[in-house]
Motif scaffolding. Structure first.
Motif, PDB file in Angstrom:
ATOM      1  N   LEU A 179       6.698  16.149 -74.871  1.00 55.44           N
ATOM      2  CA  LEU A 179       6.457  15.093 -73.888  1.00 55.44           C
ATOM      3  C   LEU A 179       4.960  14.848 -73.775  1.00 55.44           C
ATOM      4  O   LEU A 179       4.182  15.793 -73.639  1.00 55.44           O
ATOM      5  CB  LEU A 179       7.028  15.490 -72.518  1.00 55.44           C
ATOM      6  N   VAL A 180       4.577  13.614 -73.866  1.00 55.51           N
ATOM      7  CA  VAL A 180       3.207  13.194 -73.596  1.00 55.51           C
ATOM      8  C   VAL A 180       3.293  12.051 -72.588  1.00 55.51           C
ATOM      9  O   VAL A 180       3.836  10.982 -72.895  1.00 55.51           O
ATOM     10  CB  VAL A 180       2.481  12.723 -74.871  1.00 55.51           C
ATOM     11  N   SER A 181       2.806  12.285 -71.386  1.00 58.02           N
ATOM     12  CA  SER A 181       2.874  11.269 -70.335  1.00 58.02           C
ATOM     13  C   SER A 181       1.495  11.063 -69.745  1.00 58.02           C
ATOM     14  O   SER A 181       0.684  11.984 -69.669  1.00 58.02           O
ATOM     15  CB  SER A 181       3.856  11.692 -69.230  1.00 58.02           C
ATOM     16  N   SER A 182       1.243   9.838 -69.323  1.00 61.68           N
ATOM     17  CA  SER A 182      -0.032   9.475 -68.714  1.00 61.68           C
ATOM     18  C   SER A 182       0.241   8.509 -67.576  1.00 61.68           C
ATOM     19  O   SER A 182       0.899   7.471 -67.768  1.00 61.68           O
ATOM     20  CB  SER A 182      -0.962   8.836 -69.755  1.00 61.68           C
ATOM     21  N   ASN A 183      -0.239   8.862 -66.386  1.00 64.15           N
ATOM     22  CA  ASN A 183      -0.077   8.021 -65.202  1.00 64.15           C
ATOM     23  C   ASN A 183      -1.460   7.614 -64.680  1.00 64.15           C
ATOM     24  O   ASN A 183      -2.341   8.468 -64.531  1.00 64.15           O
ATOM     25  CB  ASN A 183       0.675   8.767 -64.094  1.00 64.15           C
ATOM     26  N   LEU A 184      -1.633   6.340 -64.432  1.00 60.94           N
ATOM     27  CA  LEU A 184      -2.907   5.799 -63.950  1.00 60.94           C
ATOM     28  C   LEU A 184      -2.642   4.950 -62.718  1.00 60.94           C
ATOM     29  O   LEU A 184      -1.777   4.072 -62.733  1.00 60.94           O
ATOM     30  CB  LEU A 184      -3.591   4.960 -65.028  1.00 60.94           C
ATOM     31  N   ALA A 185      -3.380   5.247 -61.638  1.00 56.48           N
ATOM     32  CA  ALA A 185      -3.288   4.471 -60.403  1.00 56.48           C
ATOM     33  C   ALA A 185      -4.703   4.118 -59.959  1.00 56.48           C
ATOM     34  O   ALA A 185      -5.543   5.002 -59.787  1.00 56.48           O
ATOM     35  CB  ALA A 185      -2.570   5.264 -59.315  1.00 56.48           C
ATOM     36  N   ASP A 186      -4.977   2.819 -59.792  1.00 58.82           N
ATOM     37  CA  ASP A 186      -6.304   2.340 -59.416  1.00 58.82           C
ATOM     38  C   ASP A 186      -6.135   1.357 -58.257  1.00 58.82           C
ATOM     39  O   ASP A 186      -5.517   0.296 -58.417  1.00 58.82           O
ATOM     40  CB  ASP A 186      -6.980   1.663 -60.598  1.00 58.82           C
ATOM     41  N   ASN A 187      -6.676   1.721 -57.091  1.00 54.56           N
ATOM     42  CA  ASN A 187      -6.566   0.887 -55.896  1.00 54.56           C
ATOM     43  C   ASN A 187      -7.964   0.466 -55.438  1.00 54.56           C
ATOM     44  O   ASN A 187      -8.883   1.298 -55.353  1.00 54.56           O
ATOM     45  CB  ASN A 187      -5.877   1.641 -54.757  1.00 54.56           C
ATOM     46  N   MET A 201      -9.231   5.749 -57.653  1.00 57.01           N
ATOM     47  CA  MET A 201      -8.655   5.785 -58.994  1.00 57.01           C
ATOM     48  C   MET A 201      -8.160   7.203 -59.294  1.00 57.01           C
ATOM     49  O   MET A 201      -8.904   8.173 -59.137  1.00 57.01           O
ATOM     50  CB  MET A 201      -9.686   5.361 -60.036  1.00 57.01           C
ATOM     51  N   GLN A 202      -6.887   7.324 -59.724  1.00 62.40           N
ATOM     52  CA  GLN A 202      -6.301   8.612 -60.080  1.00 62.40           C
ATOM     53  C   GLN A 202      -5.624   8.490 -61.438  1.00 62.40           C
ATOM     54  O   GLN A 202      -4.928   7.509 -61.708  1.00 62.40           O
ATOM     55  CB  GLN A 202      -5.260   9.060 -59.039  1.00 62.40           C
ATOM     56  N   ARG A 203      -5.805   9.520 -62.250  1.00 57.44           N
ATOM     57  CA  ARG A 203      -5.216   9.541 -63.590  1.00 57.44           C
ATOM     58  C   ARG A 203      -4.657  10.944 -63.852  1.00 57.44           C
ATOM     59  O   ARG A 203      -5.338  11.938 -63.599  1.00 57.44           O
ATOM     60  CB  ARG A 203      -6.253   9.178 -64.654  1.00 57.44           C
ATOM     61  N   GLN A 204      -3.432  10.987 -64.358  1.00 59.20           N
ATOM     62  CA  GLN A 204      -2.782  12.251 -64.670  1.00 59.20           C
ATOM     63  C   GLN A 204      -2.217  12.196 -66.084  1.00 59.20           C
ATOM     64  O   GLN A 204      -1.474  11.266 -66.422  1.00 59.20           O
ATOM     65  CB  GLN A 204      -1.660  12.570 -63.671  1.00 59.20           C
ATOM     66  N   ASP A 205      -2.582  13.162 -66.889  1.00 58.87           N
ATOM     67  CA  ASP A 205      -2.089  13.290 -68.262  1.00 58.87           C
ATOM     68  C   ASP A 205      -1.362  14.624 -68.391  1.00 58.87           C
ATOM     69  O   ASP A 205      -1.843  15.656 -67.900  1.00 58.87           O
ATOM     70  CB  ASP A 205      -3.242  13.228 -69.274  1.00 58.87           C
ATOM     71  N   ARG A 206      -0.223  14.606 -69.074  1.00 62.46           N
ATOM     72  CA  ARG A 206       0.569  15.824 -69.225  1.00 62.46           C
ATOM     73  C   ARG A 206       1.117  15.902 -70.649  1.00 62.46           C
ATOM     74  O   ARG A 206       1.565  14.891 -71.214  1.00 62.46           O
ATOM     75  CB  ARG A 206       1.723  15.839 -68.233  1.00 62.46           C
ATOM     76  N   VAL A 250       0.379  21.488 -70.546  1.00 63.28           N
ATOM     77  CA  VAL A 250      -0.999  21.276 -70.107  1.00 63.28           C
ATOM     78  C   VAL A 250      -1.040  19.985 -69.301  1.00 63.28           C
ATOM     79  O   VAL A 250      -0.562  18.937 -69.760  1.00 63.28           O
ATOM     80  CB  VAL A 250      -1.976  21.182 -71.301  1.00 63.28           C
ATOM     81  N   GLY A 251      -1.590  20.068 -68.090  1.00 59.90           N
ATOM     82  CA  GLY A 251      -1.729  18.890 -67.244  1.00 59.90           C
ATOM     83  C   GLY A 251      -3.177  18.680 -66.840  1.00 59.90           C
ATOM     84  O   GLY A 251      -3.858  19.623 -66.433  1.00 59.90           O
ATOM     85  N   ARG A 252      -3.653  17.467 -66.995  1.00 58.70           N
ATOM     86  CA  ARG A 252      -5.029  17.107 -66.624  1.00 58.70           C
ATOM     87  C   ARG A 252      -4.985  15.985 -65.590  1.00 58.70           C
ATOM     88  O   ARG A 252      -4.181  15.054 -65.701  1.00 58.70           O
ATOM     89  CB  ARG A 252      -5.829  16.652 -67.848  1.00 58.70           C
ATOM     90  N   SER A 253      -5.879  16.075 -64.598  1.00 55.47           N
ATOM     91  CA  SER A 253      -5.937  15.053 -63.557  1.00 55.47           C
ATOM     92  C   SER A 253      -7.390  14.660 -63.303  1.00 55.47           C
ATOM     93  O   SER A 253      -8.295  15.500 -63.367  1.00 55.47           O
ATOM     94  CB  SER A 253      -5.303  15.561 -62.249  1.00 55.47           C
ATOM     95  N   THR A 254      -7.581  13.396 -63.046  1.00 56.59           N
ATOM     96  CA  THR A 254      -8.917  12.850 -62.751  1.00 56.59           C
ATOM     97  C   THR A 254      -8.822  11.989 -61.496  1.00 56.59           C
ATOM     98  O   THR A 254      -7.896  11.177 -61.368  1.00 56.59           O
ATOM     99  CB  THR A 254      -9.436  12.002 -63.924  1.00 56.59           C
TER     100      THR A 254
END
Length: 453
Positions: free
Chosen positions: A366-374, A396-401, A178-182
């Protein structure tokens, strides 16, 4: 005449009796045909044997197995030198035939170690240092029997034992992802161009150039675009005063779910592979005599599974499993000769596990979370509370998997001959042939009943 006849009959009877007695005495004088006595000796130890009379000579079949030393007139010292069986003959004074023995040299048994008998080895015959035979219930018992029969001094041990087990293993692997993106982005630009006065505030990347006009339309013209091309844009303009304002706002949320549940059947000790996917072409430049040429190589992608089960017992399975899920990723691809070649997004694992029939193991997660805020802003002005929002843009971009792989093996048997087979998916549509009237007026398109959820 009658007395002469009786006397002759008596003489013949006496002769027959004397012949029978002589035969019995001859049989008694012959050497015994029974099996020779077995003398047990442990490897590296000695045994003292006492003969029936004075020993005059001894002979050993294989001195490498046993060595015999005459201690005195009636005692022999037997030393075990190697594992095996050999013969021993002992001559004594006054005996017409030598005494025959079998000397068996076996493994050393520690008298201080008391171990309970293994019930799983009850039907096995273990000749330590020589052979293992019989029936064993599982591979674990076979391993213990082989270890019990193996000695460092013995070399190779003959193994003729058999293990009766189910050998077909059906393995089901569940791969759930399951992948979620914001995504949140906003930008602003404002400008004024009327008469001789011009000015503006633009988001980064939204201004492509500036032109200056002369004559009656003297002034500055801004070659502008939208702050964010794919965003929702709010445009405010006053043509009479030459005012223009654009606000770009964007918020996006996405959800991706991947579920694969491949099942694969394999025999114990064998490797089976499975691939549900496809192949995509990759152009490759050639060298050597064909330098400058382009050849095509195909790369596989999709759901791949490789398993190697080993049935240890009726309720124990050791398994090497390597599942893999890959997707085409054009965002990370490259250009080769004007052709877009995608990259692969791969999730794989490889491990060896041991579990029971029908039990389940989670082999990877696997539980991963990526956050990018510019933040892009005008120096000093963008730091002003509230009003500073008009002098900056934000991205701002956020991805959870979350990824999990689950393995469940089962011992299976083939269906009996003549058994009713289960219906295959979509079997209800084998004879689906609607008429034109049914297709036009009655067909509802309800085809989901043939798919499992």
């Amino acid at each position: 005449m009658k007395r002469v006849f009786e006397r002759g009959a008596i003489e013949r009877t006496r002769a027959w009796v004397r012949a029978c007695v002589a035969g019995l005495l001859l049989i008694a004088a012959m050497p015994a045909s029974a099996d020779p006595t077995v003398l047990m000796v442990e490897l590296g130890t000695q045994r003292l044997h006492r003969a029936a009379g004075d020993v005059s000579r001894v002979a050993v079949g294989d001195p490498a197995i046993a060595d015999v030393t005459v201690v005195n007139r009636r005692e022999l010292l037997i030393t075990g030198k190697g594992l095996g069986i050999t013969s021993l003959h002992v001559w004594t004074r006054g005996a017409p035939q030598p005494s025959s023995y079998r000397v068996r040299v076996g493994a050393v048994v520690d008298p201080t170690v008391r171990s309970r008998p293994d019930p799983e080895l009850s039907q096995a015959t273990i000749d330590q240092g020589r052979s293992v035979s019989g029936k064993l219930p599982n591979l674990l018992a076979h391993r213990r029997a082989a270890q019990a029969g193996t000695l460092a001094e013995a070399g190779t041990v003959t193994d003729s034992s058999g293990v009766e087990l189910e050998t077909q293993v059906m393995t089901t692997v569940k791969i759930a992802e399951v992948g979620r993106s914001t995504l949140r982005r906003y930008g602003l630009h404002a400008s004024k161009a009327s008469g001789g006065d011009s000015g503006g505030l633009f988001a980064p990347g939204s201004l492509s150039g500036v032109e200056q006009n002369s004559g009656e339309t003297a002034g500055i013209e801004f070659l502008q675009g939208l702050p964010i091309q794919n965003a929702f844009n709010l445009v405010l303009a006053d043509p009479g005063r030459g005012l223009l304002g654009i606000i770009s706002l964007l918020e996006g949320k996405g959800l991706v779910r991947v579920l694969a549940e491949p099942s694969l059947l394999a025999m114990s000790g064998q490797t089976a592979t499975y691939l549900a996917g496809g192949e995509f072409p990759v152009p490759v430049s050639q060298g050597g005599a064909t330098a400058g040429g382009i050849s095509i190589q195909y790369k596989e992608f999709g759901v791949r599974l490789a398993i190697s089960p080993t049935v240890l017992a009726r309720n124990r399975i050791a398994m090497k499993v390597a599942p893999e899920v890959s997707d085409l990723d054009f965002s990370a691809g490259i250009q080769i000769g004007g052709v877009a070649v995608p990259a692969l997004s791969v999730r794989r694992t490889e491990t060896t596990i041991e579990l029971g029939d029908g039990e389940t193991f989670v082999i990877s997660g696997l539980v991963s979370s990526n956050l990018a805020d510019n933040v892009n802003k005008v120096p000093w002005l963008g730091d002003i509370p509230i009003l500073g929002a008009f002098f900056k843009s934000n991205d701002m971009q956020r991805q959870d998997r979350e990824l999990i792989m689950v393995v469940t093996p089962q011992l299976v048997r083939p269906l009996a001959r003549g058994a009713t087979l289960p219906k295959l998916p979509g079997a209800e549509y084998d004879r689906y042939a609607p008429s034109a009237a049914q297709t036009i007026f009655l067909e509802r398109g309800d085809f989901d009943s043939g798919f499992s959820r």
